[in-house]
Design an enzyme around this catalytic site. Structure first.
Site, PDB file in Angstrom:
ATOM      1  N   ASP A 199      19.764 -20.918  -3.769  1.00 33.76           N
ATOM      2  CA  ASP A 199      18.387 -20.651  -4.223  1.00 33.76           C
ATOM      3  C   ASP A 199      17.527 -21.916  -4.256  1.00 33.76           C
ATOM      4  OD1 ASP A 199      19.292 -18.114  -4.570  1.00 33.76           O
ATOM      5  OD2 ASP A 199      19.358 -18.170  -6.746  1.00 33.76           O
ATOM      6  N   GLN A 229      23.595 -14.022   3.220  1.00 30.06           N
ATOM      7  CA  GLN A 229      22.926 -15.326   3.060  1.00 30.06           C
ATOM      8  C   GLN A 229      23.870 -16.398   2.542  1.00 30.06           C
ATOM      9  OE1 GLN A 229      18.769 -14.413   1.019  1.00 30.06           O
ATOM     10  NE2 GLN A 229      20.215 -12.755   0.805  1.00 30.06           N
TER      11      GLN A 229
HETATM   12  O1  F6P Z   1      22.605 -18.132  -7.422  1.00 29.88           O
HETATM   13  C1  F6P Z   1      22.650 -17.658  -6.144  1.00 29.88           C
HETATM   14  C2  F6P Z   1      22.589 -16.195  -6.059  1.00 29.88           C
HETATM   15  O2  F6P Z   1      22.670 -16.109  -4.690  1.00 29.88           O
HETATM   16  C3  F6P Z   1      21.380 -15.449  -6.632  1.00 29.88           C
HETATM   17  O3  F6P Z   1      20.207 -15.500  -5.913  1.00 29.88           O
HETATM   18  C4  F6P Z   1      21.921 -14.043  -6.739  1.00 29.88           C
HETATM   19  O4  F6P Z   1      21.238 -13.281  -7.677  1.00 29.88           O
HETATM   20  C5  F6P Z   1      23.303 -14.279  -7.180  1.00 29.88           C
HETATM   21  O5  F6P Z   1      23.701 -15.512  -6.622  1.00 29.88           O
HETATM   22  C6  F6P Z   1      24.240 -13.174  -6.870  1.00 29.88           C
HETATM   23  O6  F6P Z   1      25.527 -13.579  -7.090  1.00 29.88           O
HETATM   24  P1  F6P Z   1      26.784 -12.613  -7.254  1.00 29.88           P
HETATM   25  O7  F6P Z   1      26.576 -11.409  -6.440  1.00 29.88           O
HETATM   26  O8  F6P Z   1      27.921 -13.453  -6.769  1.00 29.88           O
HETATM   27  O9  F6P Z   1      26.874 -12.297  -8.700  1.00 29.88           O
END
Ligand code: F6P
Length: 376
Positions: free
Chosen positions: A140, A286
């Site tokens: 991010d 991503q």
């Molecule tokens: O912090 C990075 C990030 O990619 C956020 O944008 C996203 O909300 C989150 O991780 C999602 O992470 P996970 O699916 O691993 O909980």
């Protein structure tokens, strides 16, 4: 004196984590003759029977282009609990157990790769007397103390390619396409990829939007002969009159998960404009896979500089990129504030100047009360 360094990767993975591990091991073992112990599954590997393994240069061969983290990671766990009103609690007994295990494994200090949450835990270990060097990690790119984090550039490449691909199908079908990208509190991925991928509308958490203005942009494009439109929305974007959309509100061990903005926008645009609309959630595409060349370079530099900072005797700091140099900043400063998109910043202005809408009024567009650009 530090003879054995522990390596921890925490939070969501990011392309480049393995490149940091590789550089840290090569530098620590090859240059300084240290031992490196990898701690698995984030700090959780320091609990119970512990999950650790020694990392030698031969163990990090071939890691440069490899996505994910060979150590595993967790973005939930026992080291931070959240009360229902968002207060953080760091359970004493858990840290005590981890400290005893660090000592038992002969680990003198830790290099901790993580975002805001993980570095918060690292700061607590520092407070408890463990030598710590942090390495910033988040796709991010929302850590204020560093200009860039590895993983961000790769995420941008992927989001931009997705926008390029959505363009051709949107244009062929005269449709509106909405792409949802990551970004909980900060819209950097949406903003950069939206500019690079020629989006017509960018929705970010920092600029609450009005659905009517988004729909009007789609209609305006149609009036001007463009029968398709491309919208990129950060998962954390919200309507001026609404709140962020959650998939799951989380609990004391689990952070909340955002999502659903693309599906919401897609049905509202279809209703308001009558145009066929589809949406895509880019999600973990991503985060997975190979880091691009820039992220490999940045991650390698961070990993090596982190070990050098250790050897210079620095403690409780995070390596950071500032003005093209790796510097160190106090951990407390690194976790104090996140970096969000300034709504009146240069990049938002450039986006607006090149015809991109943020779904919100643009005061600066009016000169002496008259719109400057009214033509197609
Ligand atoms: O912090 C990075 C990030 O990619 C956020 O944008 C996203 O909300 C989150 O991780 C999602 O992470 P996970 O699916 O691993 O909980």
């Amino acid at each position: 004196m530090v003879r054995t360094i522990g390596l921890v990767t925490g939070g969501g993975d990011a392309p480049g984590l393995n490149a940091v591990i590789r550089a840290a091991v090569k530098t620590a073992v090859g240059e300084y003759g240290l031992r490196v112990i990898g701690i698995e599954d984030s700090f959780e590997g320091l609990l119970d029977s512990t999950l650790t393994r020694e990392l030698r240069p031969k163990d990090v061969r071939g890691l440069l282009p490899r996505g994910g983290t060979i150590l595993g990671t967790r973005n939930r766990g026992h080291f931070i609990e959240r009360t229902p009103d968002g207060e953080q609690i760091k359970p004493e007994a858990i840290y005590k157990e981890a400290l005893a295990n660090l000592e038992q494994r002969g680990i003198d200090g830790l290099i901790v790769l993580g975002g805001e949450g993980t570095l918060e835990i690292a700061a607590e270990f520092h407070r408890l007397g463990v030598p710590i060097i942090g390495v910033p990690k988040t796709i991010d790119n929302d850590l204020a103390a560093t200009e860039l984090t590895f993983g961000f550039a790769t995420a941008l490449d992927i989001a931009t390619e997705a926008l390029d691909r959505l363009h051709t199908t949107a244009e062929s079908h005269d449709r509106v396409m909405v792409l949802e990208v990551m970004g909980r509190h900060a819209g950097w991925i949406a903003l950069h990829s939206g500019i690079a991928g020629g989006a017509d509308v960018i929705l970010i958490p920092e600029i609450p939007y009005s659905m009517e203005i988004v729909a009007e942009k789609v209609r305006e494009r149609e009036r001007c002969g463009s029968d398709f439109s491309i919208i990129v929305a950060a998962e954390g974007a919200r309507e001026a009159v609404g709140t962020q959309l959650y998939i799951d509100k989380g609990d004391k061990h689990r952070p909340a998960r955002l999502g659903g903005i693309a599906s919401r926008c897609s049905s509202e645009i279809e209703q308001m404009t009558g145009k066929e609309t589809r949406y895509v959630v880019l999600g973990h595409l991503q985060r997975g896979g190979r880091p691009n060349a820039f992220d490999r370079m940045l991650a390698t530099n961070f990993g090596s500089c982190a070990v050098r900072a250790f050897m210079r005797g620095e403690r409780g700091v995070m390596v950071a990129l500032q003005a093209a140099q790796i510097v160190t900043v106090p951990l407390a400063e690194a976790i104090a504030k996140i970096k969000t998109v300034p709504p009146d910043g240069q990049l938002v202005r450039t986006a607006r100047n090149t015809g991109i809408s943020f779904g919100a009024p643009d005061e600066a567009k009016y000169h002496e009360g008259k719109a400057r650009y009214t033509d197609c």
